[in-house]
Design a protein around this motif. Structure first.
Motif, PDB file in Angstrom:
ATOM      1  N   PHE A  86       0.877  -1.164   0.000  1.00  0.00           N
ATOM      2  CA  PHE A  86       0.000   0.000   0.000  1.00  0.00           C
ATOM      3  C   PHE A  86       0.913   1.211   0.000  1.00  0.00           C
ATOM      4  CE2 PHE A  86      -4.251   1.110   2.306  1.00  0.00           C
ATOM      5  CZ  PHE A  86      -4.843   1.375   1.085  1.00  0.00           C
ATOM      6  N   GLU A  87       0.755   2.101  -0.960  1.00  0.00           N
ATOM      7  CA  GLU A  87       1.663   3.239  -1.077  1.00  0.00           C
ATOM      8  C   GLU A  87       0.906   4.547  -1.191  1.00  0.00           C
ATOM      9  OE1 GLU A  87       5.308   2.028  -3.796  1.00  0.00           O
ATOM     10  OE2 GLU A  87       3.387   1.593  -4.763  1.00  0.00           O
ATOM     11  N   LEU A  88       1.448   5.578  -0.569  1.00  0.00           N
ATOM     12  CA  LEU A  88       0.985   6.941  -0.747  1.00  0.00           C
ATOM     13  C   LEU A  88       2.073   7.669  -1.516  1.00  0.00           C
ATOM     14  CD1 LEU A  88      -0.840   9.390  -0.253  1.00  0.00           C
ATOM     15  CD2 LEU A  88       0.336   9.700   1.935  1.00  0.00           C
ATOM     16  N   LEU A  89       1.746   8.116  -2.698  1.00  0.00           N
ATOM     17  CA  LEU A  89       2.691   8.839  -3.540  1.00  0.00           C
ATOM     18  C   LEU A  89       2.312  10.317  -3.467  1.00  0.00           C
ATOM     19  CD1 LEU A  89       2.332   6.229  -6.348  1.00  0.00           C
ATOM     20  CD2 LEU A  89       4.286   6.438  -4.835  1.00  0.00           C
ATOM     21  N   GLN A  90       2.981  11.018  -2.561  1.00  0.00           N
ATOM     22  CA  GLN A  90       2.629  12.409  -2.306  1.00  0.00           C
ATOM     23  C   GLN A  90       3.061  13.306  -3.454  1.00  0.00           C
ATOM     24  OE1 GLN A  90       4.354  13.108   1.597  1.00  0.00           O
ATOM     25  NE2 GLN A  90       2.370  12.721   2.524  1.00  0.00           N
ATOM     26  N   ASN A  91       2.222  14.313  -3.686  1.00  0.00           N
ATOM     27  CA  ASN A  91       2.475  15.313  -4.721  1.00  0.00           C
ATOM     28  C   ASN A  91       2.598  14.692  -6.114  1.00  0.00           C
ATOM     29  OD1 ASN A  91       2.539  17.352  -2.714  1.00  0.00           O
ATOM     30  ND2 ASN A  91       4.665  16.815  -2.279  1.00  0.00           N
ATOM     31  N   LYS A  92       1.805  13.649  -6.350  1.00  0.00           N
ATOM     32  CA  LYS A  92       1.771  12.982  -7.655  1.00  0.00           C
ATOM     33  C   LYS A  92       0.326  12.875  -8.112  1.00  0.00           C
ATOM     34  CE  LYS A  92       6.162  11.923  -7.924  1.00  0.00           C
ATOM     35  NZ  LYS A  92       7.020  12.513  -8.919  1.00  0.00           N
ATOM     36  N   ARG A  93       0.111  13.137  -9.384  1.00  0.00           N
ATOM     37  CA  ARG A  93      -1.215  12.960  -9.971  1.00  0.00           C
ATOM     38  C   ARG A  93      -1.123  11.906 -11.063  1.00  0.00           C
ATOM     39  NH1 ARG A  93      -1.494  15.486 -15.036  1.00  0.00           N
ATOM     40  NH2 ARG A  93       0.100  17.065 -15.308  1.00  0.00           N
ATOM     41  N   LEU A  94      -2.268  11.337 -11.378  1.00  0.00           N
ATOM     42  CA  LEU A  94      -2.341  10.334 -12.436  1.00  0.00           C
ATOM     43  C   LEU A  94      -2.593  11.001 -13.772  1.00  0.00           C
ATOM     44  CD1 LEU A  94      -4.593   7.560 -10.868  1.00  0.00           C
ATOM     45  CD2 LEU A  94      -2.165   7.433 -11.345  1.00  0.00           C
ATOM     46  N   TYR A  98      -1.067   4.444 -17.292  1.00  0.00           N
ATOM     47  CA  TYR A  98      -0.944   5.729 -16.607  1.00  0.00           C
ATOM     48  C   TYR A  98       0.518   6.071 -16.377  1.00  0.00           C
ATOM     49  CZ  TYR A  98       0.111   3.422 -12.123  1.00  0.00           C
ATOM     50  OH  TYR A  98       0.688   2.686 -11.115  1.00  0.00           O
ATOM     51  N   SER A  99       0.735   7.350 -16.130  1.00  0.00           N
ATOM     52  CA  SER A  99       2.034   7.811 -15.654  1.00  0.00           C
ATOM     53  C   SER A  99       1.768   8.721 -14.462  1.00  0.00           C
ATOM     54  CB  SER A  99       2.800   8.554 -16.757  1.00  0.00           C
ATOM     55  OG  SER A  99       2.138   9.746 -17.110  1.00  0.00           O
ATOM     56  N   LEU A 100       2.785   8.890 -13.640  1.00  0.00           N
ATOM     57  CA  LEU A 100       2.682   9.769 -12.483  1.00  0.00           C
ATOM     58  C   LEU A 100       3.379  11.081 -12.813  1.00  0.00           C
ATOM     59  CD1 LEU A 100       3.491   7.162  -9.713  1.00  0.00           C
ATOM     60  CD2 LEU A 100       1.266   8.174 -10.204  1.00  0.00           C
ATOM     61  N   GLU A 101       2.696  12.170 -12.545  1.00  0.00           N
ATOM     62  CA  GLU A 101       3.227  13.498 -12.824  1.00  0.00           C
ATOM     63  C   GLU A 101       3.301  14.286 -11.518  1.00  0.00           C
ATOM     64  OE1 GLU A 101       4.124  14.231 -15.947  1.00  0.00           O
ATOM     65  OE2 GLU A 101       3.291  12.388 -16.797  1.00  0.00           O
ATOM     66  N   ASP A 102       4.283  15.161 -11.398  1.00  0.00           N
ATOM     67  CA  ASP A 102       4.403  16.016 -10.221  1.00  0.00           C
ATOM     68  C   ASP A 102       3.237  16.997 -10.157  1.00  0.00           C
ATOM     69  OD1 ASP A 102       6.787  14.837  -9.431  1.00  0.00           O
ATOM     70  OD2 ASP A 102       8.033  16.291 -10.484  1.00  0.00           O
ATOM     71  N   ASP A 103       2.621  17.112  -8.984  1.00  0.00           N
ATOM     72  CA  ASP A 103       1.523  18.046  -8.765  1.00  0.00           C
ATOM     73  C   ASP A 103       1.322  18.168  -7.263  1.00  0.00           C
ATOM     74  OD1 ASP A 103      -0.894  19.428  -8.490  1.00  0.00           O
ATOM     75  OD2 ASP A 103      -1.800  18.432 -10.215  1.00  0.00           O
ATOM     76  N   GLU A 163      -3.518  -4.446  -9.362  1.00  0.00           N
ATOM     77  CA  GLU A 163      -3.184  -3.112  -8.860  1.00  0.00           C
ATOM     78  C   GLU A 163      -4.420  -2.228  -8.901  1.00  0.00           C
ATOM     79  OE1 GLU A 163      -0.388   0.639 -10.316  1.00  0.00           O
ATOM     80  OE2 GLU A 163       0.050  -1.365 -11.063  1.00  0.00           O
ATOM     81  N   ILE A 164      -4.590  -1.447  -7.848  1.00  0.00           N
ATOM     82  CA  ILE A 164      -5.598  -0.385  -7.821  1.00  0.00           C
ATOM     83  C   ILE A 164      -4.833   0.910  -7.608  1.00  0.00           C
ATOM     84  CG2 ILE A 164      -7.409   0.685  -6.418  1.00  0.00           C
ATOM     85  CD1 ILE A 164      -8.569  -1.483  -8.010  1.00  0.00           C
ATOM     86  N   VAL A 165      -5.122   1.904  -8.436  1.00  0.00           N
ATOM     87  CA  VAL A 165      -4.449   3.196  -8.316  1.00  0.00           C
ATOM     88  C   VAL A 165      -5.482   4.296  -8.535  1.00  0.00           C
ATOM     89  CG1 VAL A 165      -3.704   3.218 -10.739  1.00  0.00           C
ATOM     90  CG2 VAL A 165      -2.436   4.555  -9.057  1.00  0.00           C
ATOM     91  N   PHE A 166      -5.400   5.350  -7.712  1.00  0.00           N
ATOM     92  CA  PHE A 166      -6.297   6.488  -7.867  1.00  0.00           C
ATOM     93  C   PHE A 166      -5.674   7.716  -7.225  1.00  0.00           C
ATOM     94  CE2 PHE A 166      -7.460   4.460  -3.921  1.00  0.00           C
ATOM     95  CZ  PHE A 166      -7.771   5.489  -3.051  1.00  0.00           C
ATOM     96  N   GLU A 167      -6.192   8.879  -7.606  1.00  0.00           N
ATOM     97  CA  GLU A 167      -5.668  10.126  -7.048  1.00  0.00           C
ATOM     98  C   GLU A 167      -6.725  10.818  -6.210  1.00  0.00           C
ATOM     99  OE1 GLU A 167      -4.565  12.676 -10.396  1.00  0.00           O
ATOM    100  OE2 GLU A 167      -6.504  13.658 -10.286  1.00  0.00           O
ATOM    101  N   VAL A 168      -6.245  11.627  -5.270  1.00  0.00           N
ATOM    102  CA  VAL A 168      -7.123  12.452  -4.440  1.00  0.00           C
ATOM    103  C   VAL A 168      -6.506  13.849  -4.348  1.00  0.00           C
ATOM    104  CG1 VAL A 168      -8.043  10.541  -3.071  1.00  0.00           C
ATOM    105  CG2 VAL A 168      -6.006  11.721  -2.296  1.00  0.00           C
ATOM    106  N   ASN A 169      -7.356  14.823  -4.109  1.00  0.00           N
ATOM    107  CA  ASN A 169      -6.849  16.161  -3.854  1.00  0.00           C
ATOM    108  C   ASN A 169      -6.104  16.137  -2.520  1.00  0.00           C
ATOM    109  OD1 ASN A 169      -7.920  17.397  -6.167  1.00  0.00           O
ATOM    110  ND2 ASN A 169      -9.915  17.615  -5.164  1.00  0.00           N
ATOM    111  N   ALA A 170      -4.949  16.743  -2.462  1.00  0.00           N
ATOM    112  CA  ALA A 170      -4.140  16.733  -1.236  1.00  0.00           C
ATOM    113  C   ALA A 170      -4.889  17.385  -0.074  1.00  0.00           C
ATOM    114  CB  ALA A 170      -2.804  17.432  -1.483  1.00  0.00           C
TER     115      ALA A 170
END
Length: 177
Positions: free
Chosen positions: A48-56, A68-73, A99-106
């Motif tokens: 389980f990972e938290l990738l901070q300051n990354k968007r999908l 997908y790729s991870l972009e700085d945000d 794998e499950i991957v999703f983004e959230v607003n910080a």
């Protein structure tokens, strides 16, 4: 002549040992996240990972397959859950991963997304195995995500179903920070 031959053998042994030592120098890449135990099928290993300051960034390749790729945000965080089936190392092509991957607003403190609203988080399910025609990433359109953020910790409870391909993991719960 024997002295030159002896130096040549010493040089070969030296090169052999340097090569041998350098083979073990692979570095693992770690995220800054710490995890508590999560739901994981008994026959697997889960992370389980938290990738901070990354968007999908959701993309499609030339064949129409999603990836997908991870972009700085700095306004986004990405959460990724990976399930790896414990496979038999003696059987070729026996690896299996979901794998499950999703983004959230910080700044988000809580989410409750149902079914098609899951795509507000760009949620993807990935299935990777030697399963012709049944691998890749798929948009998650059926399920219920409950997410609560306390400080820098996310508590997650998620039930979901994928109709396009078989799945092993259908429920994820845990804490990631």
């Amino acid at each position: 002549m024997k002295t030159t031959h002896f130096h040549y053998i010493k040089l070969l042994f030296f090169l052999f040992f340097v090569t041998l030592l350098s083979c073990g120098s692979n570095k693992q890449i770690h995220t800054n996240s710490e995890t508590q135990p999560v739901s994981c099928p008994e026959n697997g290993i889960c992370t389980f990972e938290l990738l901070q300051n990354k968007r999908l960034e959701i993309k499609n390749d030339a064949f129409g397959k999603t990836y997908y790729s991870l972009e700085d945000d700095t306004s986004k965080n990405t959460i990724r859950y990976i399930y790896n089936l414990k496979n038999d190392k003696n059987i070729q092509d026996s690896s299996y991963r979901e794998e499950i991957v999703f983004e959230v607003n910080a700044s988000e403190t809580g989410l409750n997304l149902l079914d098609t609203k899951l795509q507000d988080s760009k949620m993807l399910f990935g299935r990777f195995c030697f399963c012709r025609g049944a691998t890749g990433y798929y948009k998650v359109k059926e399920g219920n995500l409950k997410l609560k953020k306390i400080n820098e910790t996310y508590q997650l409870d998620f039930d979901f179903k994928i109709n396009e391909v078989p799945q092993i993991v259908s429920k994820i719960s845990g804490v990631v920070k």
